[in-house]
Design an enzyme around this catalytic site. Sequence first.
Site, PDB file in Angstrom:
ATOM      1  N   LYS A 278      -9.702   0.560  -2.096  1.00 19.52           N
ATOM      2  CA  LYS A 278      -9.795   0.247  -0.660  1.00 19.52           C
ATOM      3  C   LYS A 278     -11.155   0.681  -0.106  1.00 19.52           C
ATOM      4  O   LYS A 278     -11.544   1.855  -0.242  1.00 19.52           O
ATOM      5  CB  LYS A 278      -8.670   0.963   0.085  1.00 19.52           C
TER       6      LYS A 278
ATOM      7  N   GLU B  46       0.859  -1.192   0.000  1.00 24.63           N
ATOM      8  CA  GLU B  46       0.000   0.000   0.000  1.00 24.63           C
ATOM      9  C   GLU B  46       0.898   1.247   0.000  1.00 24.63           C
ATOM     10  O   GLU B  46       1.966   1.247   0.621  1.00 24.63           O
ATOM     11  CB  GLU B  46      -0.886   0.014   1.250  1.00 24.63           C
TER      12      GLU B  46
ATOM     13  N   CYS C 212      -4.866  -3.445   3.387  1.00 27.06           N
ATOM     14  CA  CYS C 212      -4.518  -3.012   4.745  1.00 27.06           C
ATOM     15  C   CYS C 212      -5.663  -3.143   5.761  1.00 27.06           C
ATOM     16  O   CYS C 212      -5.970  -4.247   6.210  1.00 27.06           O
ATOM     17  CB  CYS C 212      -3.960  -1.592   4.666  1.00 27.06           C
TER      18      CYS C 212
HETATM   19  N1  LIG Z   1      -2.884   1.449   7.947  1.00 29.71           N
HETATM   20  C1  LIG Z   1      -4.026   0.784   7.817  1.00 29.71           C
HETATM   21  O1  LIG Z   1      -4.776   0.971   6.863  1.00 29.71           O
HETATM   22  C2  LIG Z   1      -4.459  -0.213   8.815  1.00 29.71           C
HETATM   23  C3  LIG Z   1      -3.719  -0.430  10.080  1.00 29.71           C
HETATM   24  O2  LIG Z   1      -2.615   0.040  10.310  1.00 29.71           O
HETATM   25  C4  LIG Z   1      -4.432  -1.252  11.066  1.00 29.71           C
HETATM   26  O3  LIG Z   1      -5.540  -1.754  10.771  1.00 29.71           O
HETATM   27  O4  LIG Z   1      -3.911  -1.435  12.157  1.00 29.71           O
END
Ligand SMILES: NC(=O)CC(=O)C(=O)O
Length: 266
Positions: free
Chosen positions: A115, A42, A155
Amino acid sequence: MRHTVAAIQMISSPSVPDNIATADRLVRHAAAAGALLVLLPEYWAIMGINDADKVAVAEPLGQGPIQDFMAGLAKELGIWLIGGTLPLASSDPLKVVNTTLVYSPQGESAGRYDKIHLFGFSQGNESYNESKTIVPGKNLGVLDAPFGKVGMSVCYDLRFPELFRAMGPVSLIVLPAAFTYTTGQAHWEILLRARAIENQCYVLAAAQGGMHPNGRRTWGHSMLIDPWGTVKSVLAEGEGVVTGEIDPAFMEGVRQSLPALKHRTM
Ligand SMILES: NC(=O)CC(=O)C(=O)O
């Protein structure tokens, strides 16, 4: 037939050209190791000093240096390249869509996932609110690859198991990520292994892993997990490549000996 896949781990900076150069080097390394499918993390193309910095480099779909780079590299190396996330222009001039684009070994556009779940976290000095600069996606992303279906997620999506159930049975879940050091240390591996075990599929997670110029520290630990929940390969911190094999026969064996997917009642 077994296929090698790879996850690229980066420590992305505010410079798109620098990040492209790093991705180029690491993806070539993965392809040289035999990877047919390579996943970038990401925010691989930009991790700005401020969250809004990505809006200035957002590209319209199908145009721009980030997409040209991915299409050209996939074609040159003859790989499936899943481009972590890059900022695509949205209808809101102050926000982007945080998008995963897929390129086939012919360099053609082969899939897209935006996302859906936007990260929010506030604890001590740490504070994240992605909804200030990102428009959420609405659609599932499932891709047909040589070794079966690939389910796409990004993520924070990892924390929402219903998203993965909605994909239907897939052979591989890909998860580009930039988990924070704090939340990653506590939850990352447990959540990834849970998604692999409950969906009886491989999970390939490509992370950001280190201290970024904006002061953010990410957890890293890019990894490949098999359908039994075993971590097959992992890179704790720093830039690098994690490779491993997808073995459809092993996955079928897990699904036959423990037919949990067939035992679902809802
Ligand atoms: N950074 C993200 O999108 C998610 C994350 O860091 C987490 O769910 O913990």
